[in-house]
Every structure is written in structure tokens, then in C-alpha cells.
Scaffold this motif. Structure first.
Motif, mmCIF file in Angstrom:
data_model
loop_
_atom_site.group_PDB
_atom_site.id
_atom_site.type_symbol
_atom_site.label_atom_id
_atom_site.label_comp_id
_atom_site.label_asym_id
_atom_site.label_seq_id
_atom_site.Cartn_x
_atom_site.Cartn_y
_atom_site.Cartn_z
ATOM 1 N N ASN A 298 63.675 -9.087 11.549
ATOM 2 C CA ASN A 298 64.174 -8.964 9.815
ATOM 3 C C ASN A 298 65.448 -8.701 10.216
ATOM 4 O OD1 ASN A 298 61.651 -8.537 9.161
ATOM 5 N ND2 ASN A 298 62.213 -6.378 9.477
ATOM 6 N N CYS A 299 66.037 -9.869 9.549
ATOM 7 C CA CYS A 299 67.438 -11.116 9.050
ATOM 8 C C CYS A 299 68.310 -11.093 7.515
ATOM 9 C CB CYS A 299 67.728 -11.934 9.906
ATOM 10 S SG CYS A 299 67.496 -11.738 11.872
ATOM 11 N N THR A 300 69.035 -10.639 7.345
ATOM 12 C CA THR A 300 69.702 -10.789 6.521
ATOM 13 C C THR A 300 71.411 -11.212 6.738
ATOM 14 O OG1 THR A 300 68.646 -8.778 5.112
ATOM 15 C CG2 THR A 300 70.376 -9.189 3.996
ATOM 16 N N ALA A 301 72.318 -12.005 5.968
ATOM 17 C CA ALA A 301 73.279 -12.773 5.917
ATOM 18 C C ALA A 301 74.221 -11.200 4.540
ATOM 19 C CB ALA A 301 73.512 -13.861 5.735
ATOM 20 N N ILE A 302 75.284 -10.623 5.231
ATOM 21 C CA ILE A 302 76.061 -9.715 4.218
ATOM 22 C C ILE A 302 77.043 -10.851 3.921
ATOM 23 C CG2 ILE A 302 76.418 -7.647 2.940
ATOM 24 C CD1 ILE A 302 75.239 -6.570 5.459
ATOM 25 N N LEU A 303 77.744 -11.363 3.327
ATOM 26 C CA LEU A 303 78.986 -11.919 3.249
ATOM 27 C C LEU A 303 79.901 -10.851 1.855
ATOM 28 C CD1 LEU A 303 77.443 -14.154 3.294
ATOM 29 C CD2 LEU A 303 78.541 -15.477 2.486
ATOM 30 N N ALA A 304 80.901 -10.369 2.628
ATOM 31 C CA ALA A 304 81.481 -9.809 2.262
ATOM 32 C C ALA A 304 83.181 -10.846 0.986
ATOM 33 C CB ALA A 304 82.103 -8.349 2.738
ATOM 34 N N HIS A 367 86.094 -17.679 0.899
ATOM 35 C CA HIS A 367 86.630 -15.885 0.764
ATOM 36 C C HIS A 367 86.495 -14.517 1.411
ATOM 37 C CE1 HIS A 367 89.726 -16.942 -1.773
ATOM 38 N NE2 HIS A 367 89.820 -18.099 -2.211
ATOM 39 N N SER A 368 85.251 -15.320 1.979
ATOM 40 C CA SER A 368 84.191 -14.773 2.041
ATOM 41 C C SER A 368 84.193 -14.054 3.654
ATOM 42 C CB SER A 368 82.740 -15.223 2.632
ATOM 43 O OG SER A 368 82.672 -15.721 3.194
ATOM 44 N N VAL A 369 83.871 -12.489 4.076
ATOM 45 C CA VAL A 369 83.411 -12.233 5.941
ATOM 46 C C VAL A 369 82.070 -12.118 5.645
ATOM 47 C CG1 VAL A 369 84.126 -10.488 7.571
ATOM 48 C CG2 VAL A 369 85.802 -11.343 5.681
ATOM 49 N N ASP A 370 81.799 -12.395 7.086
ATOM 50 C CA ASP A 370 80.399 -13.110 6.946
ATOM 51 C C ASP A 370 79.400 -12.261 7.625
ATOM 52 O OD1 ASP A 370 81.058 -14.501 5.032
ATOM 53 O OD2 ASP A 370 81.915 -16.033 6.760
ATOM 54 N N VAL A 412 75.605 -0.926 4.309
ATOM 55 C CA VAL A 412 76.098 -2.320 4.901
ATOM 56 C C VAL A 412 77.122 -2.430 3.645
ATOM 57 C CG1 VAL A 412 76.063 -4.114 6.243
ATOM 58 C CG2 VAL A 412 75.185 -2.248 6.976
ATOM 59 N N LYS A 413 76.670 -3.071 2.491
ATOM 60 C CA LYS A 413 76.970 -3.118 1.435
ATOM 61 C C LYS A 413 77.828 -2.118 1.053
ATOM 62 C CE LYS A 413 74.442 -6.277 -1.445
ATOM 63 N NZ LYS A 413 73.051 -6.624 -1.590
ATOM 64 N N ARG A 414 76.992 -1.403 1.353
ATOM 65 C CA ARG A 414 77.739 0.058 0.276
ATOM 66 C C ARG A 414 79.141 0.339 1.115
ATOM 67 N NH1 ARG A 414 80.069 1.631 -3.434
ATOM 68 N NH2 ARG A 414 78.593 1.509 -4.257
ATOM 69 N N LYS A 417 82.443 -2.306 0.150
ATOM 70 C CA LYS A 417 82.612 -1.984 -0.452
ATOM 71 C C LYS A 417 83.698 -1.114 -0.407
ATOM 72 C CE LYS A 417 78.844 -3.588 -3.648
ATOM 73 N NZ LYS A 417 78.088 -3.330 -4.530
ATOM 74 N N ASP A 418 83.317 0.019 0.351
ATOM 75 C CA ASP A 418 84.715 1.088 0.572
ATOM 76 C C ASP A 418 85.096 0.631 1.833
ATOM 77 O OD1 ASP A 418 82.155 2.610 -1.126
ATOM 78 O OD2 ASP A 418 81.864 3.837 0.997
ATOM 79 N N ALA A 419 85.209 -0.574 1.748
ATOM 80 C CA ALA A 419 86.786 -1.259 3.048
ATOM 81 C C ALA A 419 87.454 -1.498 2.045
ATOM 82 C CB ALA A 419 85.888 -1.840 3.865
ATOM 83 N N GLY A 420 86.468 -1.967 0.890
ATOM 84 C CA GLY A 420 87.858 -3.033 0.801
ATOM 85 C C GLY A 420 87.132 -4.553 -0.366
ATOM 86 N N TYR A 421 86.050 -4.361 -0.265
ATOM 87 C CA TYR A 421 85.946 -5.703 -0.557
ATOM 88 C C TYR A 421 84.726 -5.768 -1.805
ATOM 89 C CZ TYR A 421 86.197 -7.668 3.911
ATOM 90 O OH TYR A 421 87.050 -8.153 5.382
#
Length: 517
Positions: A298-304, A367-370, A412-414, A417-421
Motif C-alpha cells: 500500500n503506497c501513497t505519494a505525499i507532496l509537501a 515547489h514540492s518535496v516528494d 505524515v501529512k501532519r 505541516k508542522d515542518a513548515g509546509y
């Protein structure tokens, strides 16, 4: 055409077996349905690779609903490693044991981590893996540090590493098979993950295993040759020949030992397609498990996304996080592995989001970190590979363990966001991306439940081995390539011993037993 050992497939499993048998006096032939991947400008062209799908097979499969689609399969010398992201993880020690998950149980393997540890060492050496031991809290025991130090972070990834540390996590350098560093050929081209390497700097199965095997002697390679059927002797207990379709017509290859390493889906298909009167449900299938228990992470791409900063990173795959792997303080249940994706380009996004304007996709990609969140998919007998009466491959994937995976993605998304994205988006990979396919011809100690024994030999046949990720009884939650290599090196050593014993018993002293790869 005859060989002592006939290997079907030139990916990690088949090429590792070939290397173990090279130079021993045994004749080995590797049968590969694809050709050598051309070195050309399009190798590094995102439009060609993702927009035009230049290298993807044109074959189509059926899904469980009967819908036809074009899978993310690549048929070239070296197999899928020509396009992999170079990640070379060992399974965690507990991955070899029975492990409870929120939606079921991940079964124990018939071998323990200690059985593969020295072969992991050898595989890391052969693939030139770069890494740093002692940073990953879930890391299994090691006899020594990596031979090559890790690939360093580029500035944006280094900043992310520090921000994750500040949140109490333990980011570590991702082990990677890339020829980077002093005297290395890697130029940080910016197109590594999911692209072929035009300058042979990525440590794939062809570069690290097959080419050295061909140089040692005794190993030959037949390309453009698709295996269509394994034929048994009258007893059904021995494989006598392999039927192959080439550009010039049909070919029969005879051998003493056959090693099937065509990938979890195609290996199962070939066994099913080789059914005969003795084995009407397919070869190696007395257990009824061939084609069943298909797994794919189960894999998800997350773009910050940070509109204030352009991410000009060229090789981002230097960072990984396993704090969530077994849950621990973060969750009651195992969640999985977090690692970097290769740098996202607009054509990659376009394939998943065809209705979004290109200019917007280009803006996002700049502008994304992937990142890439990966969770274990548990084995289910209902997830299976089948061959229809018309000869189509039907892949039915009943995904499991999605609840913890979705929770993992939210965590991970949280963190990001806490890392500044300020903007973090995600998209799950679909069934058309079977890059971590495994489990369809699993090994085990019980012949009634598993087609293969702990050395990947078919219980039903005296001279048939299946050595690719199809032997996995569970998928764990890290990339499978290094574990396939380790088990294949173990099986290859076993085969070399068996060949030596057979030759000695027959008085053929020309076979010297070879040497360790």
C-alpha cells in the motif's frame, strides 16, 4: 538448445543465481523475454518515460472487475531494477516472524533473519549499497557497517531531516545502490527513481549481477525470448524442457535444473499455463497456492508544497524514517516505512491527474518535496493471478491493511505541516503499478500450503526452483529487491553445492564447484 541450468528471467533473482553458478563449469543459460534497454536521450526525459510510456509494456491485463488496463511492467535485461529507485533495505528481524496487524496477521517465514544475514552482506557488496548503520531504530543486527558511506543530502532534504529530528523522529540515510562518490559514475542527473540510467550508474541487476556472471564464463544470455510453457517428463516430477517463442520462431530448451525468475505475476502465469494431465491445475500447484496470496505494498505519494521555495533537489532519495514501522509510541499497530520519492516532474503528475492544467502541475512539481509512505499488504487467498481461457492475465488485488495505511498518511501529512509546509497533498498508487509484486508462489515448511520449500524448490518437482519475489509469504513494509537478492544468493550457493555433489557422484571431475560470488 541445452544447458545444465536454465534460468527464466534476468532480474534480481535470476541474475543472482547466474552469478553464483558462473565459472563453475556448469553451463547456464538465462532466458529473457525483453532486450537490452537502449541507452538514449529519452532515458532521462520525463515526457518520454511518463508522458509517452516509452518503455512500458504494451501488453494489457484484466483487473478483478474484468476491466482491461496497461500495467506498469518493464521487460528488459535486468528486469524492473532498470527502473527502480535504488532502495536496498533489509527486512526487519521481526518481519521474518508472525506479526499481528490491525486487519490480520503477517505470517512467519520458513527462514529467519539469521539465515539470510550473510547473504544480505554479500548482496550489499555486489550492489555497492551506500548507507550508514546505527541510525534506524528498527535496523536488524549487522556484522559490519556498510562498505560505502551514504549519499549525502542536498540542502532541501537536509533541512527536512533536521525538522523531522526536531519532532522527535530518527531519520536515517536510505540505503541506495548508486555508484556515487569518489571515482563513481553518478552525476546526480535528477532522473533516477523510475527512470533508466543512461550512464549505468544505478546498481541494477544487469550491472551488478548479470554482467559479472557473463564475464566469468559458463553463462549465456538469450534475449527476445518469451518462455511460454514448462514441459515435464512422463512422471510429471521433473521438468524436461522449456518452450520459448523468439522472433525467429519457437525454440525448445532442455536442461537438468530450471530456475523460474520471471517476476511474481509472470512466474505464476507460466506455472499455470504449463498445466498437464499430471498437474491439471498448473505446475508446482498441488497446494493450490500458485497465483494466490498476491501482495503489493500500500503506497501513497505525499507532496509537501511550499510556494515560497523552489525545490531544485536532483537526487532526493537519501532520507527514510522507520519510527512508525512497528507502531510503537505512534500507534498501536504497525504503520510502515517513509522514504523520499524521486523528484516529481510534471509528466508524472499528468498521468495521475490528467484533468489538471499543466501549468499548475508544473508549479506544484517545482515547489514540492516528494515523499513515499509504504505499508504492508497482508496475504489473502482471494488476491490472485489467473490465466483466462483466452490467455489473458487477470490480476485480482483485494487490498488489505488500508485503515492503518490511511492513518499513517495522515500522520505524515501532519508532520510535514508542522515542518513548515503550508500545503500537503497525497495520492495513493493504484493496481496498475505492481512494482513491489510478491507472494504468488510462496515458500514454506508445509507442502500442503506452500508450493516451495525453504530453498525455493518446488515440492512437486525435483528440479524446479522459483526465485523472485513470488516466494515471499508476507510483503513486510520495505522495498523487496535486497531480500530477493539475498535469498537468490543463498539458493544459488545451494544449487552450486547440489551440482558439485551430482557431478562428483557421476565421476565428472570437470566441474570444480566454483567459488563464492
Amino acid at each position: 538448445m541445452h544447458a545444465d541450468v536454465v534460468i527464466i528471467g534476468s532480474g534480481v533473482g535470476g541474475s543472482a543465481i547466474a552469478l553464483q553458478l558462473a565459472g563453475t563449469g556448469a553451463s547456464v543459460i538465462v532466458i529473457e523475454r525483453g532486450d537490452n534497454l537502449p541507452r538514449e536521450l529519452q532515458n532521462w526525459d520525463a515526457e518520454a518515460v511518463f508522458g509517452q510510456l516509452r518503455y512500458r509494456t504494451r501488453d494489457t491485463w484484466l483487473n478483478g472487475a474484468g476491466e482491461r488496463y496497461r500495467p506498469g511492467q518493464y521487460y528488459f535485461v535486468g528486469g524492473h531494477t532498470k527502473f527502480f529507485g535504488a532502495a536496498m533495505f533489509r527486512l526487519r528481524e521481526a518481519d521474518f516472524e508472525e506479526l499481528a496487524h490491525e486487519e490480520g496477521v503477517s505470517p512467519a517465514w520458513p527462514v529467519a533473519y539469521r539465515d539470510l544475514e550473510k547473504y544480505y552482506d554479500l548482496a550489499e557488496e555486489l550492489f555497492g549499497v551506500r548507507g550508514s548503520a546505527g541510525q534506524d531504530p528498527t535496523e536488524p543486527p549487522r556484522s559490519a557497517n556498510y562498505r560505502h558511506g551514504p549519499i549525502p543530502d542536498e540542502p532541501v532534504i537536509g533541512q527536512l531531516r533536521e525538522k523531522l529530528r526536531q519532532q522527535g523522529l530518527h531519520p536515517f540515510f536510505m540505503p541506495a545502490s548508486v555508484n556515487f562518490g569518489d571515482g563513481g559514475t553518478c552525476v546526480r542527473c535528477g532522473t533516477c527513481d523510475a527512470f533508466p540510467c543512461r550512464i549505468d550508474a544505478k546498481g541494477d541487476a544487469e550491472m551488478c549481477l548479470l554482467r559479472p556472471a557473463l564475464k566469468q564464463g559458463g553463462v549465456s544470455l538469450l534475449t527476445g525470448a518469451r518462455a511460454t510453457r514448462l514441459v515435464t517428463d512422463p512422471t510429471g516430477r521433473r521438468i524436461s524442457s522449456l518452450e520459448v517463442q523468439t522472433r525467429d520462431g519457437s525454440l525448445t530448451v532442455t536442461g537438468d535444473t530450471f530456475v523460474l525468475s520471471a517476476g511474481a505475476i509472470n512466474s505464476a502465469v507460466l506455472l499455470l499455463a504449463s498445466a498437464n494431465d499430471k498437474f491439471p491445475n498448473g505446475l508446482a500447484n498441488t497446494s493450490g497456492a500458485v497465483g494466490r496470496y498476491y501482495m503489493n505494498h500500500n503506497c501513497t505519494a505525499i507532496l509537501a508544497i511550499d510556494p515560497r521555495t523552489v525545490n531544485d533537489t536532483r537526487f532526493p532519495k537519501t532520507l527514510s524514517v522507520n519510527d512508525f514501522y512497528f507502531g510503537g509510541v505512534h500507534d498501536r499497530w504497525p504503520l510502515g516505512n517513509l522514504q523520499m520519492l524521486g523528484k516529481i516532474r510534471e509528466p508524472m503528475l499528468r498521468g495521475a491527474l490528467p484533468y489538471v492544467p499543466r501549468k499548475l502541475l508544473e508549479y506544484v512539481s517545482r515547489h514540492s518535496v516528494d515523499l513515499y509512505a509504504m505499508s504492508e499488504d497482508l496475504p489473502s487467498a482471494d488476491s490472485r493471478v489467473e490465466l483466462t481461457s483466452s490467455g489473458d492475465i487477470r490480476l485480482t488485488w483485494n487490498r488489505t491493511n488500508l485503515k492503518p495505511h490511511e492513518r499513517f498518511v495522515r500522520k505524515v501529512k501532519r508532520l510535514l505541516k508542522d515542518a513548515g509546509y503550508p500545503l500537503v497533498v497525497s495520492r495513493r498508487f493504484g493496481e496498475d503499478t505492481p512494482s513491489h509484486q510478491c507472494g504468488t508462489v510462496r515458500f514454506g515448511n508445509d507442502a500442503g500450503a506452500a508450493p516451495l520449500d525453504p530453498f525455493c524448490k518446488a515440492y512437486d518437482h525435483q528440479n524446479l526452483y522459483v526465485v523472485d519475489a513470488s516466494f515471499f509469504p508476507s510483503s513486510a513494509a520495505v522495498n523487496p529487491a535486497l531480500t530477493v537478492a539475498a535469498q537468490a544468493l543463498r539458493v544459488g550457493e545451494h544449487l552450486r553445492s547440489e551440482l558439485t555433489r551430482s557431478r562428483t557422484a557421476s565421476g565428472d571431475h570437470a566441474f570444480d564447484g566454483g567459488r563464492h560470488a
